[in-house]
Motif scaffolding. Structure first.
Motif, PDB file in Angstrom:
ATOM      1  N   PHE A 184      43.359  30.852  59.302  1.00 57.08           N
ATOM      2  CA  PHE A 184      42.443  31.832  59.877  1.00 57.08           C
ATOM      3  C   PHE A 184      40.996  31.375  59.733  1.00 57.08           C
ATOM      4  CE2 PHE A 184      40.319  35.858  60.454  1.00 57.08           C
ATOM      5  CZ  PHE A 184      41.131  36.538  61.350  1.00 57.08           C
ATOM      6  N   ILE A 185      40.629  30.950  58.530  1.00 60.27           N
ATOM      7  CA  ILE A 185      39.247  30.545  58.276  1.00 60.27           C
ATOM      8  C   ILE A 185      38.908  29.258  59.019  1.00 60.27           C
ATOM      9  CG2 ILE A 185      37.645  29.813  56.479  1.00 60.27           C
ATOM     10  CD1 ILE A 185      39.176  31.688  54.570  1.00 60.27           C
ATOM     11  N   THR A 186      39.870  28.319  59.066  1.00 62.94           N
ATOM     12  CA  THR A 186      39.636  27.067  59.804  1.00 62.94           C
ATOM     13  C   THR A 186      39.387  27.339  61.281  1.00 62.94           C
ATOM     14  OG1 THR A 186      41.020  25.850  58.251  1.00 62.94           O
ATOM     15  CG2 THR A 186      40.594  24.811  60.384  1.00 62.94           C
ATOM     16  N   GLY A 187      40.174  28.251  61.847  1.00 62.59           N
ATOM     17  CA  GLY A 187      39.972  28.611  63.250  1.00 62.59           C
ATOM     18  C   GLY A 187      38.610  29.207  63.496  1.00 62.59           C
ATOM     19  N   LEU A 188      38.113  30.021  62.537  1.00 63.51           N
ATOM     20  CA  LEU A 188      36.782  30.603  62.687  1.00 63.51           C
ATOM     21  C   LEU A 188      35.699  29.531  62.614  1.00 63.51           C
ATOM     22  CD1 LEU A 188      37.115  33.815  60.493  1.00 63.51           C
ATOM     23  CD2 LEU A 188      37.019  33.693  62.970  1.00 63.51           C
ATOM     24  N   LEU A 189      35.855  28.616  61.676  1.00 60.22           N
ATOM     25  CA  LEU A 189      34.845  27.580  61.512  1.00 60.22           C
ATOM     26  C   LEU A 189      34.807  26.613  62.688  1.00 60.22           C
ATOM     27  CD1 LEU A 189      35.305  26.773  57.716  1.00 60.22           C
ATOM     28  CD2 LEU A 189      33.558  28.199  58.794  1.00 60.22           C
ATOM     29  N   LEU A 190      35.988  26.359  63.272  1.00 65.24           N
ATOM     30  CA  LEU A 190      36.045  25.438  64.412  1.00 65.24           C
ATOM     31  C   LEU A 190      35.746  26.128  65.732  1.00 65.24           C
ATOM     32  CD1 LEU A 190      39.202  23.332  63.463  1.00 65.24           C
ATOM     33  CD2 LEU A 190      36.790  22.724  63.164  1.00 65.24           C
ATOM     34  N   GLY A 191      35.682  27.468  65.683  1.00 62.67           N
ATOM     35  CA  GLY A 191      35.380  28.201  66.907  1.00 62.67           C
ATOM     36  C   GLY A 191      36.507  28.171  67.920  1.00 62.67           C
ATOM     37  N   SER A 192      37.743  28.149  67.459  1.00 59.18           N
ATOM     38  CA  SER A 192      38.876  28.117  68.388  1.00 59.18           C
ATOM     39  C   SER A 192      39.023  29.458  69.083  1.00 59.18           C
ATOM     40  CB  SER A 192      40.165  27.767  67.640  1.00 59.18           C
ATOM     41  OG  SER A 192      40.429  28.742  66.652  1.00 59.18           O
ATOM     42  N   SER A 193      39.848  29.471  70.112  1.00 56.24           N
ATOM     43  CA  SER A 193      40.053  30.682  70.899  1.00 56.24           C
ATOM     44  C   SER A 193      40.573  31.818  70.020  1.00 56.24           C
ATOM     45  CB  SER A 193      41.046  30.398  72.027  1.00 56.24           C
ATOM     46  OG  SER A 193      41.395  31.587  72.700  1.00 56.24           O
ATOM     47  N   GLY A 194      40.033  32.997  70.210  1.00 57.68           N
ATOM     48  CA  GLY A 194      40.445  34.135  69.403  1.00 57.68           C
ATOM     49  C   GLY A 194      41.895  34.505  69.598  1.00 57.68           C
ATOM     50  N   HIS A 195      42.375  34.482  70.845  1.00 61.43           N
ATOM     51  CA  HIS A 195      43.758  34.873  71.105  1.00 61.43           C
ATOM     52  C   HIS A 195      44.732  33.866  70.495  1.00 61.43           C
ATOM     53  CE1 HIS A 195      42.623  38.167  73.713  1.00 61.43           C
ATOM     54  NE2 HIS A 195      41.832  37.375  74.397  1.00 61.43           N
ATOM     55  N   LEU A 196      44.427  32.578  70.595  1.00 60.88           N
ATOM     56  CA  LEU A 196      45.296  31.563  70.001  1.00 60.88           C
ATOM     57  C   LEU A 196      45.310  31.693  68.488  1.00 60.88           C
ATOM     58  CD1 LEU A 196      47.071  29.057  70.239  1.00 60.88           C
ATOM     59  CD2 LEU A 196      44.983  27.676  70.216  1.00 60.88           C
ATOM     60  N   PHE A 199      47.480  34.628  67.554  1.00 58.39           N
ATOM     61  CA  PHE A 199      48.882  34.300  67.826  1.00 58.39           C
ATOM     62  C   PHE A 199      49.460  33.450  66.693  1.00 58.39           C
ATOM     63  CE2 PHE A 199      52.141  31.548  69.669  1.00 58.39           C
ATOM     64  CZ  PHE A 199      52.974  32.491  70.258  1.00 58.39           C
ATOM     65  N   LEU A 200      48.746  32.418  66.259  1.00 56.75           N
ATOM     66  CA  LEU A 200      49.234  31.563  65.181  1.00 56.75           C
ATOM     67  C   LEU A 200      49.211  32.293  63.835  1.00 56.75           C
ATOM     68  CD1 LEU A 200      47.521  28.170  66.120  1.00 56.75           C
ATOM     69  CD2 LEU A 200      49.912  28.844  66.468  1.00 56.75           C
ATOM     70  N   TYR A 201      48.254  33.174  63.663  1.00 53.01           N
ATOM     71  CA  TYR A 201      48.135  33.956  62.432  1.00 53.01           C
ATOM     72  C   TYR A 201      49.358  34.846  62.238  1.00 53.01           C
ATOM     73  CZ  TYR A 201      46.211  37.789  59.567  1.00 53.01           C
ATOM     74  OH  TYR A 201      45.995  38.748  58.614  1.00 53.01           O
ATOM     75  N   TRP A 202      49.755  35.568  63.294  1.00 52.59           N
ATOM     76  CA  TRP A 202      50.948  36.421  63.204  1.00 52.59           C
ATOM     77  C   TRP A 202      52.204  35.567  63.025  1.00 52.59           C
ATOM     78  CZ3 TRP A 202      48.777  40.369  61.800  1.00 52.59           C
ATOM     79  CH2 TRP A 202      47.842  41.109  62.520  1.00 52.59           C
ATOM     80  N   TRP A 203      52.248  34.391  63.669  1.00 52.04           N
ATOM     81  CA  TRP A 203      53.433  33.544  63.552  1.00 52.04           C
ATOM     82  C   TRP A 203      53.635  33.059  62.116  1.00 52.04           C
ATOM     83  CZ3 TRP A 203      53.963  28.046  62.818  1.00 52.04           C
ATOM     84  CH2 TRP A 203      55.276  27.583  62.984  1.00 52.04           C
ATOM     85  N   LEU A 204      52.542  32.780  61.417  1.00 55.20           N
ATOM     86  CA  LEU A 204      52.675  32.376  60.021  1.00 55.20           C
ATOM     87  C   LEU A 204      53.250  33.500  59.166  1.00 55.20           C
ATOM     88  CD1 LEU A 204      49.569  30.191  59.081  1.00 55.20           C
ATOM     89  CD2 LEU A 204      51.937  29.501  59.419  1.00 55.20           C
ATOM     90  N   LEU A 205      52.957  34.747  59.507  1.00 48.50           N
ATOM     91  CA  LEU A 205      53.555  35.865  58.787  1.00 48.50           C
ATOM     92  C   LEU A 205      55.060  35.927  59.038  1.00 48.50           C
ATOM     93  CD1 LEU A 205      50.873  38.650  59.286  1.00 48.50           C
ATOM     94  CD2 LEU A 205      51.560  37.615  57.119  1.00 48.50           C
ATOM     95  N   VAL A 206      55.477  35.622  60.277  1.00 44.13           N
ATOM     96  CA  VAL A 206      56.910  35.567  60.576  1.00 44.13           C
ATOM     97  C   VAL A 206      57.584  34.468  59.751  1.00 44.13           C
ATOM     98  CG1 VAL A 206      58.626  35.155  62.392  1.00 44.13           C
ATOM     99  CG2 VAL A 206      56.580  36.495  62.896  1.00 44.13           C
ATOM    100  N   VAL A 207      56.959  33.301  59.709  1.00 43.29           N
ATOM    101  CA  VAL A 207      57.510  32.181  58.935  1.00 43.29           C
ATOM    102  C   VAL A 207      57.534  32.519  57.447  1.00 43.29           C
ATOM    103  CG1 VAL A 207      57.163  29.759  58.310  1.00 43.29           C
ATOM    104  CG2 VAL A 207      56.804  30.500  60.666  1.00 43.29           C
ATOM    105  N   LEU A 208      56.500  33.204  56.959  1.00 39.22           N
ATOM    106  CA  LEU A 208      56.465  33.602  55.551  1.00 39.22           C
ATOM    107  C   LEU A 208      57.626  34.530  55.220  1.00 39.22           C
ATOM    108  CD1 LEU A 208      55.017  33.632  52.819  1.00 39.22           C
ATOM    109  CD2 LEU A 208      53.587  35.497  53.681  1.00 39.22           C
ATOM    110  N   GLY A 209      57.909  35.497  56.086  1.00 39.39           N
ATOM    111  CA  GLY A 209      59.054  36.369  55.866  1.00 39.39           C
ATOM    112  C   GLY A 209      60.365  35.605  55.886  1.00 39.39           C
ATOM    113  N   PHE A 210      60.466  34.610  56.766  1.00 39.29           N
ATOM    114  CA  PHE A 210      61.659  33.773  56.852  1.00 39.29           C
ATOM    115  C   PHE A 210      61.895  33.025  55.539  1.00 39.29           C
ATOM    116  CE2 PHE A 210      63.673  29.714  57.833  1.00 39.29           C
ATOM    117  CZ  PHE A 210      64.753  30.087  58.618  1.00 39.29           C
ATOM    118  N   PHE A 211      60.849  32.428  54.973  1.00 42.12           N
ATOM    119  CA  PHE A 211      61.001  31.657  53.740  1.00 42.12           C
ATOM    120  C   PHE A 211      61.249  32.570  52.536  1.00 42.12           C
ATOM    121  CE2 PHE A 211      58.357  28.022  55.677  1.00 42.12           C
ATOM    122  CZ  PHE A 211      59.513  27.403  56.133  1.00 42.12           C
ATOM    123  N   CYS A 212      60.624  33.741  52.519  1.00 41.72           N
ATOM    124  CA  CYS A 212      60.866  34.666  51.407  1.00 41.72           C
ATOM    125  C   CYS A 212      62.304  35.160  51.393  1.00 41.72           C
ATOM    126  CB  CYS A 212      59.893  35.853  51.483  1.00 41.72           C
ATOM    127  SG  CYS A 212      58.199  35.456  50.992  1.00 41.72           S
TER     128      CYS A 212
END
Length: 374
Positions: A184-196, A199-212
């Motif tokens: 999240f912070i890297t995306g802010l610093l690099l100025g990447s697209s907000g929607h992307l 999208f990746l932020y929520w996907w990491l939460l899905v992956v986190l639930g999968f690993f837990c």
């Protein structure tokens, strides 16, 4: 891959509570002032920081059990029934109806059929998706998770499962939030697209639930550290409130967002595992009702609130009326139009009922054990 695949009651109850929270936040939107730079949208902020992250986390946790019980073909069929069919129903049914009602309330004439083509074009635009963006993201996330599903049956998955035990002792479980915050912070610093970024932020939460869920002792660690999660969450909330009151920069507030959301997930999951892991006869019905209710709740709220906002009553009473009437109409629609019919069950993502079993002169209908979300 040696992981139990039995249903966990606390996951079902947490999913129902997450959808209930989304419903309560959504019902409050018509009664909140528009967001400005001086007065941010508090309702939307709390919704995106608590209920929606929890829903994605639980979806990732449940996907592990779905993948272990099914081959690739059955997973595709399940994806079509639980995600694609409800999404198409909303895009070509619920949303066009909602758009036509707004067109009709503005004073325009014409039937739904005559306006349907224009309404569908507007419904297909992402700006008009309302709550459906969660369904769209889940459908894409499950496709992105296919390599992980195939990897589960390999020896390397068992080694990785054992390596996750490192996060179990003490409070090491909180280190799992660092990749989410870093992205999240890297995306802010690099100025990447907000929607992307989102999208990746929520996907990491899905992956986190999968690993837990892949390493059940991580879930036990969340239960054991639930009080620490609550304390850290209260500190994070206090920092967010203080930043808004003292007009902290938007970058500082956004950098707090991933930690804030992750602590909500850890806290609610820990307390849910401790106090909600109990069977109840209503759980089967709640599982069947939860997904159609999520699809129906926002159209019903928008329609009912359109009439209620013209009343001269205190906003609290109007909010209570909108909440109760929307919930009651959703229950009626589900029991009268969705649950009794196979075709409507399919279009709203409800597991089809098992065929009746004849025993002498008595016909008993076996209630299905609904699948978890998708």
């Amino acid at each position: 891959m040696q992981t139990t695949t039995c249903r966990l009651a606390y996951l079902d109850w947490l999913r129902a509570l997450a959808i209930l929270g989304i419903f309560l936040f959504t019902a409050a939107r018509p009664f909140t002032p528009p967001a400005t730079s001086e007065q941010p949208d508090q309702v939307n902020y709390m919704l995106n920081s608590s209920c929606i992250p929890l829903l994605f986390f639980l979806s990732g946790a449940a996907s592990l059990h779905m993948a272990l019980k099914r081959n690739n073909t059955k997973m595709v069929l399940l994806w079509i029934r639980r995600l694609l069919a409800p999404l198409l129903t909303s895009l070509f049914g619920l949303l066009p109806l909602l758009i036509w009602l707004g067109h009709w309330e503005s004073g325009s004439t014409g039937t739904l059929w005559s306006y349907y083509g224009t309404a569908v074009k507007q419904a297909l635009h992402p700006a008009n998706w309302y709550h459906l963006w969660v369904v769209v993201c889940l459908a894409l996330y499950m496709v992105m998770m296919l390599p992980l599903f195939r990897w589960l049956r390999k020896a390397s998955a068992r080694k990785f499962q054992q390596s996750l035990l490192w996060f179990v002792p003490g409070q090491r479980i909180f280190l799992l939030l660092l990749p989410i915050a870093a992205l999240f912070i890297t995306g802010l610093l690099l100025g990447s697209s907000g929607h992307l970024l989102v999208f990746l932020y929520w996907w990491l939460l899905v992956v986190l639930g999968f690993f837990c869920m892949m390493q059940p002792q991580l879930m036990d660690s969340l239960e054991r550290n639930r009080r620490y999660s609550l304390i850290l969450l209260l500190i994070a909330v206090s920092l967010v409130i203080a930043g808004q009151n003292y007009h902290a920069g938007p970058l500082a507030a956004l950098m707090m967002e991933p930690v804030h959301a992750g602590l909500w997930v850890f806290c609610l999951t820990g307390y849910g595992k401790r106090y909600l892991d109990h069977e109840h006869r209503l759980r089967t019905y709640v599982n069947l009702f939860a997904w159609p209710f999520y699809l129906l709740q926002q159209p019903l709220i928008i329609i009912i609130a359109g009439f209620v906002l013209n009343w001269q009553y205190p906003p609290v009473l109007e909010y209570i009326f909108v909440t109760l009437s929307s919930w009651l109409l959703a229950v009626i629609i589900f029991n009268v139009l969705i649950k009794p019919f196979v075709i409507t069950r399919f279009f709203f993502g409800v597991k089809p009922g098992t065929p009746p079993v004849a025993t002498g002169k008595v016909v008993k209908v076996q209630l299905p054990q609904s699948e978890f979300f998708y």
